[in-house]
Design a protein around this motif. Structure first.
Motif, PDB file in Angstrom:
ATOM      1  N   THR A  74      17.968  -4.425 -14.191  1.00 22.81           N
ATOM      2  CA  THR A  74      16.986  -5.446 -14.547  1.00 22.81           C
ATOM      3  C   THR A  74      17.455  -6.819 -14.079  1.00 22.81           C
ATOM      4  O   THR A  74      16.679  -7.594 -13.516  1.00 22.81           O
TER       5      THR A  74
ATOM      6  N   ASP B 289      15.302  -8.965 -11.522  1.00 25.05           N
ATOM      7  CA  ASP B 289      14.858 -10.303 -11.924  1.00 25.05           C
ATOM      8  C   ASP B 289      15.434 -11.365 -10.992  1.00 25.05           C
ATOM      9  O   ASP B 289      14.754 -12.326 -10.617  1.00 25.05           O
TER      10      ASP B 289
ATOM     11  N   VAL C  84      13.490 -11.550  -7.873  1.00 25.20           N
ATOM     12  CA  VAL C  84      12.207 -12.251  -8.067  1.00 25.20           C
ATOM     13  C   VAL C  84      12.419 -13.764  -7.985  1.00 25.20           C
ATOM     14  O   VAL C  84      11.665 -14.485  -7.323  1.00 25.20           O
ATOM     15  N   VAL C  85      13.490 -14.230  -8.643  1.00 29.14           N
ATOM     16  CA  VAL C  85      13.783 -15.671  -8.619  1.00 29.14           C
ATOM     17  C   VAL C  85      14.188 -16.109  -7.208  1.00 29.14           C
ATOM     18  O   VAL C  85      13.755 -17.162  -6.725  1.00 29.14           O
TER      19      VAL C  85
ATOM     20  N   LYS D 237      13.288 -14.788  -4.410  1.00 26.55           N
ATOM     21  CA  LYS D 237      12.099 -14.783  -3.568  1.00 26.55           C
ATOM     22  C   LYS D 237      11.328 -16.091  -3.758  1.00 26.55           C
ATOM     23  O   LYS D 237      10.869 -16.703  -2.798  1.00 26.55           O
ATOM     24  N   ARG D 238      11.239 -16.516  -5.004  1.00 28.60           N
ATOM     25  CA  ARG D 238      10.555 -17.779  -5.304  1.00 28.60           C
ATOM     26  C   ARG D 238      11.233 -18.939  -4.549  1.00 28.60           C
ATOM     27  O   ARG D 238      10.564 -19.772  -3.934  1.00 28.60           O
TER      28      ARG D 238
ATOM     29  N   ILE E 128      10.497 -18.747  -0.781  1.00 29.78           N
ATOM     30  CA  ILE E 128       9.136 -19.211  -0.448  1.00 29.78           C
ATOM     31  C   ILE E 128       9.158 -20.725  -0.280  1.00 29.78           C
ATOM     32  O   ILE E 128       8.546 -21.290   0.615  1.00 29.78           O
TER      33      ILE E 128
ATOM     34  N   MET F  65      13.249 -12.103 -19.573  1.00 31.49           N
ATOM     35  CA  MET F  65      13.944 -11.712 -18.349  1.00 31.49           C
ATOM     36  C   MET F  65      15.455 -11.750 -18.592  1.00 31.49           C
ATOM     37  O   MET F  65      15.917 -12.280 -19.585  1.00 31.49           O
TER      38      MET F  65
END
Lengths: 335, 270
Positions: free
Chosen positions: B5, B9, B12-13, B15-16, B19, B100
């Protein structure tokens, strides 16, 4: 605390205390949000509203006291609490370089909804908050109201049973504020338990089932909007006369109608008369003034606002807590 | 919270943050422009003077690894500035209220900053090739050199993460870290051969981890000291620059990963 309260209350806080160095932000705060209801936490800047929300949302640990959200202790099991709550703050915490969709999708992934469900939920929320057209634009290009709606949508991604909105309309223009209110009313109608902090008395009146008024980190009054208004007394007759020189005479004429002393606001040429009896008193007052030949510019009967409540309870208005002490006029109205 | 996890998680962070690199290309442009400028300034302004000292034409080749090291260290400040910015904007408050993994924000942040440094290293490597830098060893050795640079920067990222959560604004991160990073990257073998430094500075530079990682990158790319008569390094750190770099990074991570994680759990806006 009985078991039944644990089950029926979305939020319980007892005796919360929090210091920031020498400043006491919370001084033994008690709160209760029954399941499916809206609690409005009303207070001026610095009253401790945000600190209370931060403790209840596990961002801060209290120095003393205890709190449960959805039956889970915020200090003992913060991770458990986080699965039950959605939070939206006064600064829209959206990433401005992500699109609206990407913001919501990211939050969904961090709630562990899975890729597919996160994307689906993001689209649903964009539509629900009328952001679907702007959904693939960077949040940087959004207006203040749109950002706030996106932030609120972020709080709802996982359909949390308990929602915290910390001053959701602070800094918004009147139109965006009204839009936000409609959105919040929709959520409340769907049965979400909500704790809402606000500086706007109108907002608490409009959205909350119960209101607590806090000042200096302590609850100073609580009840429904009607109960709080009742604490301040009945209605007020407001009359503005055309000729400032005749105020004293008008006061003499109106005094017999009042259930308390008539308050004169000299520079506004207005008189405030605490009354009971509604519209008939208003007609009577006009007849008497007419009989003396005193011309009237404006007349109205109003129920006390929460502003009056605040004034009565604290001796200062919500907005003017700093200078209130020196402002005799306000003090006079309060009495 | 399971490791899986925490990892997902963290991605995900990360990737942000990536971007953001795509949407605000200015940032990557400026972080690469300044090292390119350094390469050109040092190669052509100081280069001539240093060549006169009898170093031969090798200065430019010698210089590039030093600029790699300096740049990845500066690149690590992005970690601190990014976190300070997220705290200021209330984004950390939101992350902290989500169910998270609590270590995912820092893990994701440092991970995306590695990606950032990879991009910067590629751009600089190409610039280096243009001004005469060459890899004279095998691909594997050179790759190891670059990995050591990235590991070193990763360790510094965690220091910067801790700093970024302590200071009130992203600007302070930059100013505060420049005060430390400039001496750290200049009192080293980055731009000049160590033997040219006066006594105490030379000792400092010999044990400066920036010297070690620079030396490691140089050795692994096969870039020699321009002065063929230069004495062999006397410090253990520079005799074993790869091991010293790895040890140093490990110690920093052991201290600052838990320290930063503890600070994260206390961070709120305002």
């Amino acid at each position: 605390m009985t078991v039944s309260r644990l089950v029926t209350d979305a939020v319980i806080a007892e005796g919360l205390v929090k210091h920031y160095k020498e400043v006491k932000a919370l001084d033994g705060l008690d709160l209760r949000v029954p399941q499916g209801s809206v609690l409005g936490v009303l207070g001026p800047n610095g009253a401790g509203k945000t600190t209370a929300v931060r403790i209840l949302t596990t961002l801060l640990k209290p120095d003393a006291g205890r709190a449960q959200v959805a039956g889970i202790d915020v200090v003992e099991d913060p991770a458990g609490v986080r699965t039950k709550i959605g939070v939206s703050g006064q600064y829209a915490a959206v990433d401005e370089y992500l699109t609206g969709f990407e913001n919501l999708d990211m939050i969904g992934r961090l709630y562990h909804l899975g890729r597919k469900r996160s994307q689906q939920r993001a689209r649903e929320l964009l539509e629900q908050f009328r952001l679907d057209e702007a959904g693939d634009r960077m949040a940087k290009t959004y207006s203040g109201g749109m950002r706030r709606r996106l932030d609120l949508a972020g709080a709802l991604v996982a359909d949390p049973p308990v929602l915290f909105l910390d001053e959701p309309t602070t800094g918004l223009d009147p139109r965006s504020r009204t839009e936000m209110w409609d959105v919040i009313k929709g959520l409340v109608a769907a049965g979400t338990s909500l704790l809402l902090t606000t500086q706007y008395l109108e907002e608490a009146d409009l959205l909350a089932d119960n209101i607590v008024v806090i000042d200096h980190g302590l609850v100073i009054a609580e009840g429904t909007a009607d109960q709080l208004k009742a604490q301040v007394g009945g209605e007020r007759l407001e009359i503005t006369v055309s000729d400032a020189t005749r105020i004293a005479q008008a006061r003499k004429v109106l005094q017999p109608l009042g259930v308390g002393p008539v308050v004169v606001e000299e520079h506004q040429r207005s008189l405030l008369v605490p009354v009971t009896g509604g519209a008939s008193v208003l007609a009577d007052a006009l007849r008497r003034l007419d009989g003396e030949g005193i011309e009237v510019d404006d007349v109205g009967l109003r129920r006390p606002t929460l502003d009056d409540v605040f004034l009565t309870l604290t001796g200062h208005t919500a907005e003017e807590s700093e200078q209130a002490e020196s402002d005799d006029q306000l003090e006079e109205v309060a009495r | 919270m399971s490791t899986a996890t925490a990892l997902s998680d963290g991605f995900v962070v990360a990737k942000r943050n990536l971007i953001k690199i795509k949407r605000v290309p200015d940032m990557i442009v400026f972080t690469t422009m300044s090292p390119i400028m350094f390469i050109l300034l040092f190669a052509y302004v100081f280069g001539g003077a240093i060549d006169q000292q009898g170093g031969g034409e090798g200065y430019r080749e010698f210089l590039i690894a030093g600029i790699f090291a300096q740049t990845v260290v500066f690149g690590a400040t992005v970690t601190g500035a990014g976190l300070a910015d997220d705290i200021k904007k209330g984004i950390i408050d939101r992350f902290r209220s989500l169910p998270m993994s609590p270590s995912a924000v820092l893990f994701g942040r440092t991970l995306s900053d590695v990606a950032n440094n990879v991009i910067v290293l590629v751009v600089m490597g190409l610039t280096g090739l243009l001004v005469g830098w060459r890899i004279r060893t095998s691909f594997e050795e050179a790759l190891l050199g670059f990995l050591l640079l990235l590991l070193f920067a990763y360790a510094i990222s965690w220091v910067m993460a801790w700093v970024g959560m302590l200071v009130p604004s992203p600007e302070v991160v930059n100013n505060a870290s420049f005060m430390v990073i400039f001496p750290l990257t200049f009192v080293a073998n980055t731009f000049v051969p160590l033997e040219t430094l006066p006594g105490p500075l030379q000792t400092f530079a010999e044990w400066n981890p920036v010297s070690a990682v620079t030396q490691a990158a140089r050795d692994l790319c096969g870039n020699p000291n321009p002065n063929p008569a230069a004495p062999e390094p006397t410090s253990w750190a520079l005799q074993n620059p790869e091991i010293y770099t790895i040890l140093w990074a490990a110690v920093v991570l052991l201290i600052f990963v838990p320290l930063s994680n503890a600070q994260y759990r206390r961070s709120t806006s305002r």
